[in-house]
Write an enzyme that holds these catalytic residues in place. Structure first.
Site, short mmCIF file in Angstrom:
data_model
loop_
_atom_site.label_atom_id
_atom_site.label_comp_id
_atom_site.label_asym_id
_atom_site.label_seq_id
_atom_site.Cartn_x
_atom_site.Cartn_y
_atom_site.Cartn_z
N TYR B 101 0.85 -1.19 0.00
CA TYR B 101 0.00 0.00 0.00
C TYR B 101 0.89 1.24 0.00
O TYR B 101 1.86 1.32 0.75
CB TYR B 101 -0.90 0.03 1.25
N GLU B 189 -3.38 7.74 -4.07
CA GLU B 189 -3.18 6.41 -3.49
C GLU B 189 -2.96 5.37 -4.57
O GLU B 189 -3.64 5.36 -5.60
CB GLU B 189 -4.43 6.06 -2.67
#
Lengths: 293, 376
Positions: B101, B189
């Site tokens: 992530y 993101e």
């Protein structure tokens, strides 16, 4: 002793030649505030409607050196407001109150490291400002008539909700030591805990009303602070119990993300810390009034 | 404002992120053509702004053109969290050895921009934060300066990447920081950032959320707004400078200030009513905006009464009164109007309303009760 403003407050209004700046500079002066200067780049020497004796300067440095101003009140449009804050910090102002709503967050993120390295305090942005009824001073846009001198401190993320509660307090015979709007944006200069500390230290404040809203974790942080450090009674109202999740409710900071920032979570944290939580603004005032009587 | 994945992929790739190529398809045939172009396994993804599309059946793997056609057939027309799927994204599938992530966002508690990275990619970072907060690597940074290479390297090594991968990772992290700053993002993101069996890094998803306050100076990003994914009334309100969110109740609310607007909804509910909307007419609203707000509220057919709750500060009560009166002239239908008006220029505002036969309330509680009674 009073909170943030007193008889030594000398205000310079940034954006004083604009519609809002001129209007509210006048209202501040009418309330008794010493409005000593205005700044609008390129408009030095201009006359301000209703305030003919207030000089207008091109730069904040000139305004400060010529008039001894120590508090700035910013009405500059959003694209230029962060720059106005940086100019104030550079000019060494003790207190900067930024009314402007809609400043890009990145601009505020640029301001924060400079602010932290300075001795200036920033209130806002996106806030109504500060009123200290006992000292006859207001720096901001709040309607003055609703206030009364007294011993309750108000701290809030919302402008109009502050007025609502101040009105209830005054109607109920409870004056205010100060009302401070800290602003509805995610990045702000002064937070609940900072103002709670000021009220806790202030010998003219007996009780506190905290007005929070959904989004972020400042109310939870405030609850922790109250539990550890605040001895005076505190009541609270949290706006946004009926707000749908994942939607920004007007204020850039008012959004419930996942399980974070809900009204229920904030109310629970505050209750846990011994805060009297009202279901409506009126109830929050009544709970504090009962505690103080 | 949320940006569609197709646009976010392009913006990320422009800043050097290793984003696999992709095509946007509006029909199953177009999806088949795109899949044929890539050969091998492809992923077909619903282009919606809402999250949770994987769980809603909006992401499918397909082997070959025919399978991609079938997948697109199933996904197009789905409704995911109220949003109809009108387009799909087709991209070559990447073999996954591990998932990371990587995100850049605003840390409100620390009042700073922050890079977050975790070795547990592919799941929501909120879940990782709740379960194992120590598993998240963080770099708080000054947006004027960006992230130093050594900081990015340290995170890469902490994630267990090898030497050569770490160099690639530093480039990706800095690219994402550039996206964040240059696009005035509130979130940029990559989840997941994939390590393929040959050791390469791939950004196989792209999420970008733009700060609404900055859209004025980012006209190219404003162009990426998907008007079809927005309630028409909300779009109309936004154009007029009004924050409006439609809800399911029958009491229309027109309020100045976001906090008071939320409190008004809460108080209506407290007295047994259901708010039809959130509406903040905005600071310093003039008569025109007030009038536009009332017309937006009344376009909602569920609205059976309107509660105007104004406590003027920067907004002036006389301007509001003029707006209310102008709007009443042209009201498309007659519903009970409860007005509570106080604050700056209150006396003049009340006089204007009284001259037109409107008796304004002084208390929000009393006015809310009147509004609730009006719809009973």
């Amino acid at each position: 002793m009073s909170v943030l403003l007193d008889a030594s407050t000398r205000v310079v209004v940034q954006g004083i030649t604009g519609r809002q700046g001129a209007f509210h500079a006048q209202r501040m002066a009418e309330a008794g505030t010493a409005v000593v200067a205005g700044v609008t780049p390129g408009r030095a020497g201009a006359a301000v409607d209703g305030l003919p004796s207030v000089p207008v300067f091109n730069t904040m440095a000139e305004a400060v050196s010529d008039t001894g101003a120590n508090v700035a009140c910013i009405f500059v449009p959003p694209p230029f407001a962060a720059d106005a804050i940086l100019e104030d910090i550079s000019a060494g102002l003790e207190l900067i109150v930024c009314i402007t709503e809609g400043i890009p967050v990145i601009d505020m993120l640029r301001v924060m490291p400079v602010l932290r390295g300075s001795s200036s305090r920033l209130i806002g942005p996106n806030c109504p400002g500060i009123a200290v009824p006992g000292a006859q001073v207001k720096v901001g846009i709040m309607p003055w008539e609703i206030h009364a001198p007294g011993r309750v401190g108000v701290v809030s993320r919302s402008g109009t909700l502050t007025y609502e509660v101040v009105q209830h307090l005054t109607d109920g015979g409870l004056g205010q030591s100060a009302a401070v709007g800290i602003g509805g944006d995610p990045i702000i200069g002064t937070r609940f805990t900072d103002v709670l500390e000021l009220y806790e230290q202030d010998d003219e404040t007996d009780g506190i009303v905290l007005l929070g809203e959904i989004g972020g974790g400042d109310e939870e942080q405030a609850a922790q602070f109250i539990h550890e450090r605040v001895t005076k009674p505190v009541s609270a109202f949290i706006a946004g119990k009926t707000a749908p999740p994942e939607r920004r409710m007007g204020h850039a900071g008012a959004i419930v993300s996942g399980s974070e920032g809900t009204a229920a979570g904030k109310e629970a944290a505050l209750r846990e810390a011994g805060v009297l939580v009202g279901d409506t603004p009126r109830e929050a005032v009544e709970l504090l009034a009962a505690q103080l009587s | 404002m949320n940006v569609h994945e197709s646009d976010a992929r392009r913006i990320f790739a422009d800043r050097g992120l290793p984003v696999p190529p992709s095509r946007v398809a509006t029909t199953p045939d177009e999806a088949a053509t795109a899949a044929a172009e890539f050969a091998g396994l492809v992923v077909v993804k619903a282009l919606v702004l809402a999250g949770g599309r994987g769980k809603a059946g909006g992401v499918k793997l397909a082997d070959g053109a025919e399978a991609a056609r079938d997948a697109a057939q199933q996904i197009l027309g789905l409704e995911i969290r109220g949003e109809r799927v009108r387009r799909v994204l087709v991209a070559p599938a990447v073999d996954i050895e591990r998932e990371i992530y990587l995100g850049v966002t605003i840390d409100r508690e620390r009042q700073s921009a922050v890079v977050m990275a975790s070795a547990s990619g592919g799941i929501e970072i909120e879940e990782v934060a709740a379960a194992t907060p120590e598993a998240i690597e963080r770099i708080e940074f000054d947006v004027a300066r960006g992230v130093d290479a050594w900081q990015a390297r340290a995170v890469g090594f902490a994630l267990g990447l090898g030497g050569r991968q770490v160099l690639a990772f530093v480039g990706i992290l800095n690219g994402l920081v550039r996206v964040f700053v240059e696009c005035d993002a509130s979130l940029a993101e990559v989840n997941p950032l994939v390590v393929s069996p040959d050791g390469k890094l791939w950004a196989i998803d792209a999420k970008l959320n733009i700060d609404d306050n900055a859209l004025g100076r980012r006209p190219a990003l404003e162009q990426l707004r998907d008007a079809d994914a927005e309630e028409p009334a909300e779009a109309r309100a936004r154009a007029a400078g009004i924050s409006y969110i439609k809800l399911d109740g029958d009491i229309g609310c027109m309020v100045n200030g976001a906090g008071l607007a939320m409190a008004t909804m809460d108080v209506v509910k407290h007295y047994g009513g259901e708010p039809a909307n959130f509406l903040d007419v905005g600071g310093g609203a003039g008569a025109d905006r007030v009038s536009a707000a009332l017309s937006i509220i009344l376009d909602d057919p569920n609205v059976r009464a309107v509660f105007v709750n104004i406590f003027g500060g920067i907004t002036r009560a006389d301007d509001v009164a003029r707006g209310v009166l102008a709007a009443r002239e042209s009201m498309p239908r007659a519903v009970p109007l409860v007005v509570r008006l106080m604050g700056t220029n209150e006396a003049e505002g009340l006089r204007l309303l009284a001259d037109a036969g409107i008796q304004a309330e002084r208390s929000m509680d009393a006015a809310a009760r009147l509004a609730v009674e009006a719809v009973r």
